[in-house]
Scaffold this motif. Structure first.
Motif, mmCIF file in Angstrom:
data_model
loop_
_atom_site.group_PDB
_atom_site.id
_atom_site.type_symbol
_atom_site.label_atom_id
_atom_site.label_comp_id
_atom_site.label_asym_id
_atom_site.label_seq_id
_atom_site.Cartn_x
_atom_site.Cartn_y
_atom_site.Cartn_z
ATOM 1 N N GLY A 67 0.937 -1.318 0.176
ATOM 2 C CA GLY A 67 0.004 0.150 -0.123
ATOM 3 C C GLY A 67 0.867 1.214 -0.089
ATOM 4 N N HIS A 68 2.103 1.155 -0.102
ATOM 5 C CA HIS A 68 3.031 2.349 -0.093
ATOM 6 C C HIS A 68 2.765 2.871 -1.201
ATOM 7 C CE1 HIS A 68 6.260 5.007 0.638
ATOM 8 N NE2 HIS A 68 6.751 4.669 -0.333
ATOM 9 N N VAL A 69 2.657 4.266 -1.675
ATOM 10 C CA VAL A 69 2.631 5.080 -2.694
ATOM 11 C C VAL A 69 3.654 6.111 -3.368
ATOM 12 C CG1 VAL A 69 1.105 6.681 -4.069
ATOM 13 C CG2 VAL A 69 -0.075 4.909 -2.535
ATOM 14 N N MET A 70 4.137 5.967 -4.266
ATOM 15 C CA MET A 70 5.223 6.933 -4.813
ATOM 16 C C MET A 70 4.893 7.351 -6.071
ATOM 17 S SD MET A 70 8.854 4.603 -4.708
ATOM 18 C CE MET A 70 8.216 3.421 -5.577
ATOM 19 N N TRP A 71 5.243 8.803 -6.352
ATOM 20 C CA TRP A 71 4.853 9.465 -7.353
ATOM 21 C C TRP A 71 5.901 9.666 -8.116
ATOM 22 C CZ3 TRP A 71 -0.041 11.345 -8.629
ATOM 23 C CH2 TRP A 71 -1.067 11.504 -7.926
ATOM 24 N N GLY A 72 5.859 9.772 -9.626
ATOM 25 C CA GLY A 72 6.924 10.125 -10.464
ATOM 26 C C GLY A 72 6.302 10.837 -11.808
ATOM 27 N N LYS A 73 7.474 11.516 -12.319
ATOM 28 C CA LYS A 73 6.880 11.964 -13.570
ATOM 29 C C LYS A 73 8.103 11.930 -14.574
ATOM 30 C CE LYS A 73 9.022 16.467 -12.308
ATOM 31 N NZ LYS A 73 8.889 18.117 -12.088
ATOM 32 N N PHE A 74 7.740 11.981 -15.972
ATOM 33 C CA PHE A 74 8.519 12.139 -16.900
ATOM 34 C C PHE A 74 8.235 13.428 -17.649
ATOM 35 C CE2 PHE A 74 7.453 7.538 -18.213
ATOM 36 C CZ PHE A 74 8.122 6.865 -17.116
ATOM 37 N N VAL A 75 9.321 14.308 -17.939
ATOM 38 C CA VAL A 75 9.292 15.367 -18.767
ATOM 39 C C VAL A 75 9.741 15.104 -20.134
ATOM 40 C CG1 VAL A 75 9.845 17.867 -19.066
ATOM 41 C CG2 VAL A 75 9.249 16.911 -16.577
ATOM 42 N N TYR A 76 8.727 15.240 -21.144
ATOM 43 C CA TYR A 76 9.185 14.619 -22.498
ATOM 44 C C TYR A 76 10.210 15.750 -23.298
ATOM 45 C CZ TYR A 76 5.989 10.902 -21.669
ATOM 46 O OH TYR A 76 5.221 9.799 -21.275
ATOM 47 N N LYS A 77 11.260 15.301 -23.937
ATOM 48 C CA LYS A 77 12.188 16.137 -24.646
ATOM 49 C C LYS A 77 12.142 15.993 -25.912
ATOM 50 C CE LYS A 77 13.686 18.355 -20.835
ATOM 51 N NZ LYS A 77 13.689 19.893 -20.670
ATOM 52 N N GLU A 95 1.458 16.803 -7.237
ATOM 53 C CA GLU A 95 1.163 18.088 -8.231
ATOM 54 C C GLU A 95 2.304 18.154 -9.257
ATOM 55 O OE1 GLU A 95 1.043 18.884 -4.672
ATOM 56 O OE2 GLU A 95 -1.008 18.401 -5.188
ATOM 57 N N GLY A 96 3.252 17.042 -9.310
ATOM 58 C CA GLY A 96 4.288 17.112 -10.067
ATOM 59 C C GLY A 96 5.499 17.738 -9.869
ATOM 60 N N ASN A 97 5.763 18.347 -8.583
ATOM 61 C CA ASN A 97 6.871 19.009 -8.319
ATOM 62 C C ASN A 97 7.951 17.992 -7.965
ATOM 63 O OD1 ASN A 97 5.755 21.727 -8.176
ATOM 64 N ND2 ASN A 97 4.628 20.838 -6.651
ATOM 65 N N THR A 98 9.026 18.300 -8.494
ATOM 66 C CA THR A 98 10.270 17.125 -8.305
ATOM 67 C C THR A 98 10.717 17.041 -6.660
ATOM 68 O OG1 THR A 98 11.052 17.753 -10.493
ATOM 69 C CG2 THR A 98 12.716 16.863 -8.787
ATOM 70 N N ILE A 99 10.788 15.796 -6.188
ATOM 71 C CA ILE A 99 11.221 15.482 -4.987
ATOM 72 C C ILE A 99 12.206 14.776 -4.847
ATOM 73 C CG2 ILE A 99 8.840 16.238 -4.014
ATOM 74 C CD1 ILE A 99 8.343 13.172 -3.445
ATOM 75 N N ARG A 100 12.911 14.511 -3.691
ATOM 76 C CA ARG A 100 13.665 13.312 -3.455
ATOM 77 C C ARG A 100 13.102 12.217 -3.247
ATOM 78 N NH1 ARG A 100 19.041 14.304 -4.364
ATOM 79 N NH2 ARG A 100 19.417 16.558 -3.868
ATOM 80 N N ALA A 101 13.925 10.954 -3.843
ATOM 81 C CA ALA A 101 13.460 9.617 -3.765
ATOM 82 C C ALA A 101 13.037 9.127 -2.364
ATOM 83 C CB ALA A 101 14.602 8.779 -4.466
ATOM 84 N N PRO A 102 12.225 8.385 -2.336
ATOM 85 C CA PRO A 102 11.641 7.949 -0.804
ATOM 86 C C PRO A 102 12.899 6.989 -0.310
ATOM 87 C CG PRO A 102 10.218 6.892 -2.513
ATOM 88 C CD PRO A 102 11.159 8.035 -3.072
ATOM 89 N N PHE A 103 13.517 6.485 -0.997
ATOM 90 C CA PHE A 103 14.684 5.532 -0.577
ATOM 91 C C PHE A 103 16.011 5.904 -0.563
ATOM 92 C CE2 PHE A 103 14.133 5.305 -5.442
ATOM 93 C CZ PHE A 103 15.381 5.284 -5.621
ATOM 94 N N THR A 106 20.120 10.917 -1.280
ATOM 95 C CA THR A 106 21.216 11.274 -2.393
ATOM 96 C C THR A 106 21.016 10.638 -3.894
ATOM 97 O OG1 THR A 106 22.759 9.550 -1.676
ATOM 98 C CG2 THR A 106 23.040 11.606 -0.595
ATOM 99 N N TRP A 107 19.839 10.083 -3.934
ATOM 100 C CA TRP A 107 19.604 9.600 -5.310
ATOM 101 C C TRP A 107 19.472 10.978 -6.192
ATOM 102 C CZ3 TRP A 107 19.811 5.295 -7.922
ATOM 103 C CH2 TRP A 107 19.098 5.185 -8.973
ATOM 104 N N PRO A 108 19.963 10.634 -7.502
ATOM 105 C CA PRO A 108 19.941 12.015 -8.281
ATOM 106 C C PRO A 108 18.275 12.552 -8.743
ATOM 107 C CG PRO A 108 21.150 10.397 -9.333
ATOM 108 C CD PRO A 108 20.764 9.826 -8.243
ATOM 109 N N LEU A 109 18.107 13.846 -8.562
ATOM 110 C CA LEU A 109 16.688 14.242 -8.731
ATOM 111 C C LEU A 109 16.401 14.026 -10.261
ATOM 112 C CD1 LEU A 109 17.013 17.838 -7.000
ATOM 113 C CD2 LEU A 109 15.606 15.705 -6.260
ATOM 114 N N GLU A 110 17.305 14.105 -10.938
ATOM 115 C CA GLU A 110 16.702 13.965 -12.488
ATOM 116 C C GLU A 110 17.610 12.734 -13.320
ATOM 117 O OE1 GLU A 110 15.349 18.362 -13.969
ATOM 118 O OE2 GLU A 110 17.644 18.020 -13.883
#
Length: 170
Positions: A67-77, A95-103, A106-110
């Motif tokens: 039941g753990h939820v993670m959000w993610g997004k792709f920005v198409y180039k 809302e689609g704002n970039t955040i740190r990985a839940p795990f 220091t995981w890269p933002l992009e």
């Protein structure tokens, strides 16, 4: 050709699917198809937005079996149907704002991803290249340290794509 989105820490995965390129491309770009296979095994994906154009975004949430939820997004180039997708992948909030990985703090933002599809005799070769962009040294080290886990994760995700494509052609 010079690639404006190159990264030095690339992960490269190549996989052959017994499906025509058009179908594989649709599996990546149509919400009703993408949500049937994308993500870790056992997770479900809900697509909230998929605006397939340069500058457009995909926004979705993945739910674990617990039941753990993670959000993610792709920005198409870049989009060249049905042969190429270039997109920046990030963890996000609802809302689609970039955040740190839940795990990892220091995981890269992009992560920039390059997907190319070529077809030969009804089979499609998918080449997936990806790696951090705009990353700190610490983020690059984290990515390198987690490379085996990332490769394993994509292996499982591509297994699910293979199963989805097999069912889609019946």
């Amino acid at each position: 050709m010079v690639d404006n989105y190159a990264t030095n820490n690339e992960l490269v995965i190549t996989r052959v699917f017994n499906a025509p390129r058009e179908l594989v491309f649709k599996a990546w770009t149509e919400p009703e198809r993408l949500q049937q296979w994308w993500g870790p095994k056992g997770f479900t994906l809900e697509v909230y937005k998929l605006d397939l154009r340069p500058g457009g975004i995909f926004l979705g949430s993945q739910r674990s079996p617990e039941g753990h939820v993670m959000w993610g997004k792709f920005v198409y180039k870049e989009i060249v149907a049905p042969e190429k997708l270039v997109f920046i992948n990030s963890f996000s909030d609802e809302e689609g704002n970039t955040i740190r990985a839940p795990f990892s703090a220091t995981w890269p933002l992009e992560i920039i991803n390059h997907l190319t599809l070529t077809e030969n005799d009804g089979k499609t070769t998918l080449t997936f290249r990806g790696g951090p962009i705009n990353a700190t040294e610490e983020e690059l080290k984290t990515f390198e340290g987690m490379r085996p886990m990332v490769q394993q994760g994509f292996g499982g995700t591509f297994d699910q794509l293979d199963e989805f494509l097999a069912k889609s052609q019946q």
